[in-house]
Each structure stands twice: as structure tokens, then as C-alpha cells.
Design an enzyme around this catalytic site. Sequence first.
Site, PDB file in Angstrom:
ATOM      1  N   ALA A   1       1.081  -1.209   0.160  1.00 50.09           N
ATOM      2  CA  ALA A   1      -0.021   0.091  -0.074  1.00 50.09           C
ATOM      3  C   ALA A   1       0.956   1.181  -0.151  1.00 50.09           C
ATOM      4  O   ALA A   1       0.504   2.229  -0.761  1.00 50.09           O
ATOM      5  CB  ALA A   1      -0.761  -0.110   1.089  1.00 50.09           C
TER       6      ALA A   1
ATOM      7  N   TYR B   1       4.000   1.330  -1.118  1.00 48.36           N
ATOM      8  CA  TYR B   1       4.422   1.468  -2.359  1.00 48.36           C
ATOM      9  C   TYR B   1       3.664   2.207  -3.410  1.00 48.36           C
ATOM     10  O   TYR B   1       4.002   3.050  -4.293  1.00 48.36           O
ATOM     11  CB  TYR B   1       5.105  -0.005  -2.705  1.00 48.36           C
ATOM     12  CG  TYR B   1       5.747   0.093  -4.037  1.00 48.36           C
ATOM     13  CD1 TYR B   1       6.988   0.139  -4.148  1.00 48.36           C
ATOM     14  CD2 TYR B   1       5.079  -0.022  -5.219  1.00 48.36           C
ATOM     15  CE1 TYR B   1       7.670   0.408  -5.483  1.00 48.36           C
ATOM     16  CE2 TYR B   1       5.681  -0.226  -6.470  1.00 48.36           C
ATOM     17  CZ  TYR B   1       6.977   0.013  -6.737  1.00 48.36           C
ATOM     18  OH  TYR B   1       7.413   0.108  -8.118  1.00 48.36           O
TER      19      TYR B   1
ATOM     20  N   GLU C   1      25.697 -23.213 -11.631  1.00 52.37           N
ATOM     21  CA  GLU C   1      24.513 -22.345 -11.296  1.00 52.37           C
ATOM     22  C   GLU C   1      23.524 -22.832 -11.919  1.00 52.37           C
ATOM     23  O   GLU C   1      23.299 -23.732 -12.610  1.00 52.37           O
ATOM     24  CB  GLU C   1      24.774 -21.085 -12.491  1.00 52.37           C
ATOM     25  CG  GLU C   1      26.110 -20.111 -11.973  1.00 52.37           C
ATOM     26  CD  GLU C   1      26.221 -19.016 -13.345  1.00 52.37           C
ATOM     27  OE1 GLU C   1      25.614 -18.166 -13.284  1.00 52.37           O
ATOM     28  OE2 GLU C   1      27.080 -19.596 -14.163  1.00 52.37           O
TER      29      GLU C   1
ATOM     30  N   LYS D   1      20.069 -23.651 -13.947  1.00 56.54           N
ATOM     31  CA  LYS D   1      19.964 -23.251 -15.376  1.00 56.54           C
ATOM     32  C   LYS D   1      18.128 -22.898 -15.117  1.00 56.54           C
ATOM     33  O   LYS D   1      17.143 -23.775 -15.159  1.00 56.54           O
ATOM     34  CB  LYS D   1      20.050 -24.417 -16.138  1.00 56.54           C
ATOM     35  CG  LYS D   1      19.785 -24.150 -17.521  1.00 56.54           C
ATOM     36  CD  LYS D   1      20.241 -25.530 -18.537  1.00 56.54           C
ATOM     37  CE  LYS D   1      19.984 -25.220 -20.048  1.00 56.54           C
ATOM     38  NZ  LYS D   1      18.528 -25.082 -20.217  1.00 56.54           N
TER      39      LYS D   1
ATOM     40  N   GLU E   1      18.187 -14.556 -17.859  1.00 55.08           N
ATOM     41  CA  GLU E   1      16.865 -15.366 -18.314  1.00 55.08           C
ATOM     42  C   GLU E   1      15.619 -14.674 -17.692  1.00 55.08           C
ATOM     43  O   GLU E   1      15.558 -14.576 -16.305  1.00 55.08           O
ATOM     44  CB  GLU E   1      17.195 -16.698 -17.508  1.00 55.08           C
ATOM     45  CG  GLU E   1      16.254 -17.742 -18.164  1.00 55.08           C
ATOM     46  CD  GLU E   1      16.596 -18.181 -19.528  1.00 55.08           C
ATOM     47  OE1 GLU E   1      16.068 -19.126 -20.037  1.00 55.08           O
ATOM     48  OE2 GLU E   1      17.758 -17.945 -20.188  1.00 55.08           O
TER      49      GLU E   1
ATOM     50  N   CYS F   1     -10.025 -43.406 -43.735  1.00 51.16           N
ATOM     51  CA  CYS F   1      -9.741 -42.427 -43.446  1.00 51.16           C
ATOM     52  C   CYS F   1     -10.767 -41.719 -42.326  1.00 51.16           C
ATOM     53  O   CYS F   1     -11.865 -41.503 -42.475  1.00 51.16           O
ATOM     54  CB  CYS F   1      -9.562 -41.274 -44.481  1.00 51.16           C
ATOM     55  SG  CYS F   1      -9.291 -39.818 -43.933  1.00 51.16           S
TER      56      CYS F   1
ATOM     57  N   CYS G   1      -3.891 -41.551 -46.379  1.00 47.77           N
ATOM     58  CA  CYS G   1      -5.161 -41.288 -47.184  1.00 47.77           C
ATOM     59  C   CYS G   1      -4.980 -40.452 -48.595  1.00 47.77           C
ATOM     60  O   CYS G   1      -4.100 -39.652 -48.415  1.00 47.77           O
ATOM     61  CB  CYS G   1      -6.172 -40.252 -46.395  1.00 47.77           C
ATOM     62  SG  CYS G   1      -7.412 -39.735 -47.211  1.00 47.77           S
TER      63      CYS G   1
ATOM     64  N   CYS H   1      -9.747 -34.641 -49.519  1.00 44.73           N
ATOM     65  CA  CYS H   1      -9.858 -34.922 -47.996  1.00 44.73           C
ATOM     66  C   CYS H   1      -9.606 -33.899 -47.128  1.00 44.73           C
ATOM     67  O   CYS H   1      -8.786 -33.099 -47.180  1.00 44.73           O
ATOM     68  CB  CYS H   1      -8.751 -36.095 -47.244  1.00 44.73           C
ATOM     69  SG  CYS H   1      -8.597 -36.071 -45.833  1.00 44.73           S
TER      70      CYS H   1
END
Length: 669
Positions: A35, A37, A114, A116, A171, A405, A423, A428
Site C-alpha cells: 500500500a 509503495y 549455477e 539453469k 533469463e 480415413c 489417405c 480429404c
Amino acid sequence: MSKEIAKKRIEELRDLLNTFNYQYHVLDNPSVSDAEYDRNMQELIKLEAENPEFMSEDSPSIRVGGTVLDIFEKVTHKSPMLSLGNAFNEGDLRDFDRRVRQGIDDANVRYICELKIDGLAVSLHYEKGRFIQGATRGDGVTGEDITQNLKTIKAIPLRLNEEVTLEARGEAYMPKRSFVKLNEEKEQNGEDVFANPRNAAAGSIRQLDPKIAAKRNLSMFVYGLANVEEKTIPSHSESLDYLGELGFKTNPNRRTCETIEEVIAYVEEWQEKRPHLDYEIDGIVIKVDDVALQESLGTTAKSPRWAIAYKFPAEEVVTRLTGIELSVGRTGVVTPTAELEPVRVAGTIVRRASLHNEDLIREKDIRIGDYVVVKKAGDIIPEVVNVIFDKRTGGEEEYHMPTHCPACESELVRLEEEVALRCINPTCPAQIREGLIHFVSRNAMNIDGLGERVITQLFDADYIRTFADLYSLTKEQLLQLERFGEKSATNLVQAIENSKENSLERLLFGLGIRHVGAKAARTFAEHFETMDALVKATEEELKAINEIGEKMAQSVVAYFDNEDVLELLQQFKEYGVNMTYKGIKIADLQNVESYFAGKTVVLTGKLEVMGRSEAKKKIEALGGKVTGSVSKSTDLVVAGEAAGSKLAQAEKHNVEVWNEERFLQELNK
């Protein structure tokens, strides 16, 4: 409030909000309530609106999202964003360690491990401490400019703690709690949910409206420095410490290891801890920490010798196979797909899995009602691994592929030397729909905004049945479809109109002639120049062309020996669709003023549309020289898929790098 007081208060609020952002999104240690902020942010937005002359590109208010974009501009990375080699087990890690030690004559080596992060790789460019541009990885050479969306991610500093010029890479990801909340909102609104946090992050960061990205609560870990001016950092671990000092969010769970045993222990530790994180990880990245040793080890054709990505084993789960559904592709191949009781696999809810063909069903003795083991191949495509026979009750049903088919009831056939049933009915509806999707795809007619969903809508509404029908579509028809408004309908009609100007090779590939890929389509287009000339070609004339074999020649002749196809081509002519080759022929290149004249060019990786031998001939015909290695005298590197060490050499010698699309644009000028 006077201008002087307003300016001072704006500066105070910016400093305050930047501190709050850093504490919450980087240190994970908030000092104020949401609030409080929000009150400060609203005050700043109000003051900036009243005093626009004090607006700044690095104001925290920028993070709420700005103007809607029309497109994402292309960005060429200053140094390529390369991929890493993979390790899948302890043996692979020990092999990596052995290769490293051999490469540096058993010198002492320290590794840094690290997590990933399973997100979207991006690069961040700063000039004198100010964030000026961000881009996606793309194909490693060329990405997309997503600066405005990245500015909405509060873990990304808009201004660094030093006035330094650098490129950082990392990332972008969506925390699990944000992912759950987003999908709950989508379900309440009747919208499609995201399959996993990675897809949600990628979909959010590529929104043309930054305000949407701002609402998605994305975050980011920075994992490396690509370029930094006037500063030498001796180790990767020290570069991460430096990035943290500048204000970036780096992952705190990294660890330096003196031996491969310590690396393996770290991998096993995080394989166990993985579910307890608030973000998805799909492995561990292991790097030689010492930068000088990295340079000594160098790279292979595909990846650096000093780093490797350990991929966690594909998660396997048990679920029940409730049915088998059939799909018909554009070439008529009928593929069985397992219908499953929904189950979470590697972060995604899986309801279907590939069964490939009838032989696999027989080989694994898969029956409807079976309990089966499911995994994601490479953590991407779900597949049935095996049946748990101990769980059989006797009520399971054997499955037999149909004789006709499922889409058109035509009799299915198994062609010589083929496993799949097919087919062969040219009318089709399933094949027609899939063919239309292929026709508008990127390497074919490349009609922006016309993907699988829209094609299906148009097909179901009976607006299109042939490729030519696309060119009779009207804005009024599109407005009848779900999710189409005035602007989107106008844009699509224009995109279809623009596609009429494509060169012949795109049309040829879009037709979906059996055995004719994008490269062969270009070969035919350049050789014959017009559709009419190709239609009249004999099998012998086709086989006489370099790299065109008997099967392809027979397929092309058979395709054009069809009245329906000839009628389709006539309709294309009536609609004004171009059917001539617009590219440059090798024979004509000597008379062309070209960028390549006098240039030294290196080709690397796989070129999809034009083979490297053909590209070499064209460059040389334009007065350029093609060499096999990168040096200080190289002017340009053209990089296709799976390009490797030559990209690293290009970076070392500061040589310009193009992807295939950029190369073709220059050739066709």
C-alpha cells in the site's frame, strides 16, 4: 506547488521507489507494504503528468507500461548468444571434466555451478549506466527489440550504480506463484491458460502492449557479462559479484567447486531441492571459472569447451490411456495419438502423447485402458514410454488402426517402404486444412496473422477450401469470425494482398508438393524462372538439375499432371499472384553492383533456404570471396542453424554477423 519543489519531490520519489524495487525484487527483502509503495508510485505518476518537462526514461513509473507497439524490430547481437553442449548423466560430466583437464594440461581448475533457469534468454545493453536496449536471443545472431517490455520488469535496473557501458545477459522468467495467479484469472475469463511458466514468460514478454507485460509480474536473473568497456574481470564468479554490485539480480544459489565430485554433489542436491523453488529450473550450468582458462580452451563447432549444461532427467509419470485419436496430416499420413487422464509432466499438464504409428502400438502392446509411463522427449514432446503390464485387469481393449480415413472415409493405403498409413484422397478435408496451414507458413507465403487458429475458423466457416480462396477473402467475412475487429480484419486482408508479390519459390514451397522442401523450391524457381516453364518440364529435364533426384522429379511431374492443379494456377493468375522468380540468378550477378564485391565472407552452420554451396557461388559471382575460417581480414560471417566456433571467432575479431534471412535480403536487392 512550484516547479522547483515539484522537481525535487519527483527526484525524491524516484530514489525512494528505486530503493523499494531493489529491496523487493533483487534482495527479496521488502521494507514497506504494498500500500505504501502504491501511494508513492501514484504520487510520482501524478507529478510527472503535471510536469512533463521532468519526465525521464529511467523513471520507475516507466515500469507500468507505455505505448502499444506495432511490431518488434530486429536486433543483431554485437556478439552471438551461443548455446551450450548438454550432459545427461554423471558419465557425461566426468567426460567434460576429463576434456577440460586435458585441454589445459591438468592445470588447477575451478568450476562454477549455477541453476539453469527455465525462461527466456535476453540481452540487456547499458550505456554509461543507463538501460538503452533489450533483445530476445532469437536465433543467436538476430533477436527482437523488447526494450519497452523489459522496462516493466522491476528486477532489471533502469540505471546502474556505475556509469558503465556494458551488455549483460540473463533469463527472464515468471515465478510459480505469479503463473498460478495468471492462469486462475485466465480460467475465470474463459481464456486459454498457459501450459507452463516458461510459455507464460515468453508470451508475456512478446506482448506488443507493454501494459500487459507489466501486469504479469515477471522477474529476471542475470547470469553473465558479454561486453564491458575498459574493465577486465578475471573470473566468472567475480563478474557475477560485479553484476550484483551494479544492481542486477543474480541467482544466490551458485557455488564454486574444486572437483568434479563437488559438481556432481551440487547437481544431485538441486535435483532434490528443485520442487521447492518459486521458479522453474531444468538443469545446472557448469563453467570453468577462470576467464583465461576459458579463452585457452576455446570452442568447438557447436559450443564452448569450457561450459556444459546438465539437463535433469526427463520426468516420468504414470497415467491411464483412455483412448486413441487419429489425425490426418497435409500429406495424408494418419498418425495415432494417445488420449490420457490429465497428468503434470515437467511443469505442464499433459492430456495427449504421440504414438507415432501402428507398428509402435504393436511393438509396445499398447491397449486402451492401460496404465502407461509418460515422459517428455527432451522435456518438450510427450510420449508413451511403456505399458505397466502388472496393472492390467483384463478389461483393456486392443487397438486396431482403421481401414478408412477418419476425416473422409476414403480407403487408407500403406505405400511401399512406408510404415505409416496414408489417405490418398486429394479432396480429404483434413489434408486440405493442414495444407492451407502450410501454405501460409513462414517459409511459404508468410502471411502475417494467418496461423492455424484462423485457418481453422475460415475452413469451418466454409470460406476457404483451396489456396486460391484465400485471395477472395473480404474484410466483411473476417469480421464474422470470433476475435476479429475492424483493425485486425483490415491488417489480415492487407497481409494476404502483400503475399501476392512473393517470389516464385515461396509459392512453390507453399503448394506442398511431395518431396519438395524450401531449398528444392528455390532451386526450381531459379532454374525455370516461371511457373509455366516448370509445369511443362519433363522428368528428364528435372533430373538434369543438380541435387534433384528421381523421386522428386517424378513427384513434381505427377503434381502438375492434374487438372485441378492447373485450374488452381489459373486462379492464382486471375487474382494477381506472382508466379515468377524475383531473385538474382548466378548468370546475371556479374553485372550487379553488390555489397559483396571485394568482401571476404565465411559461411557457417546449416542454411535452410539456400545451401552453402549455392550461397558460395552467388557470393563469388557478386565479386566476393568465401573462405573457411574467420580472421582479422574477414568482413562478414553468415550464420545458419547450429553455427558454433566461427561465431566465437567473429566476436573475437569484431566481424559483422548476419543470419540467413538478412543474407537473403541482401542477395535479392
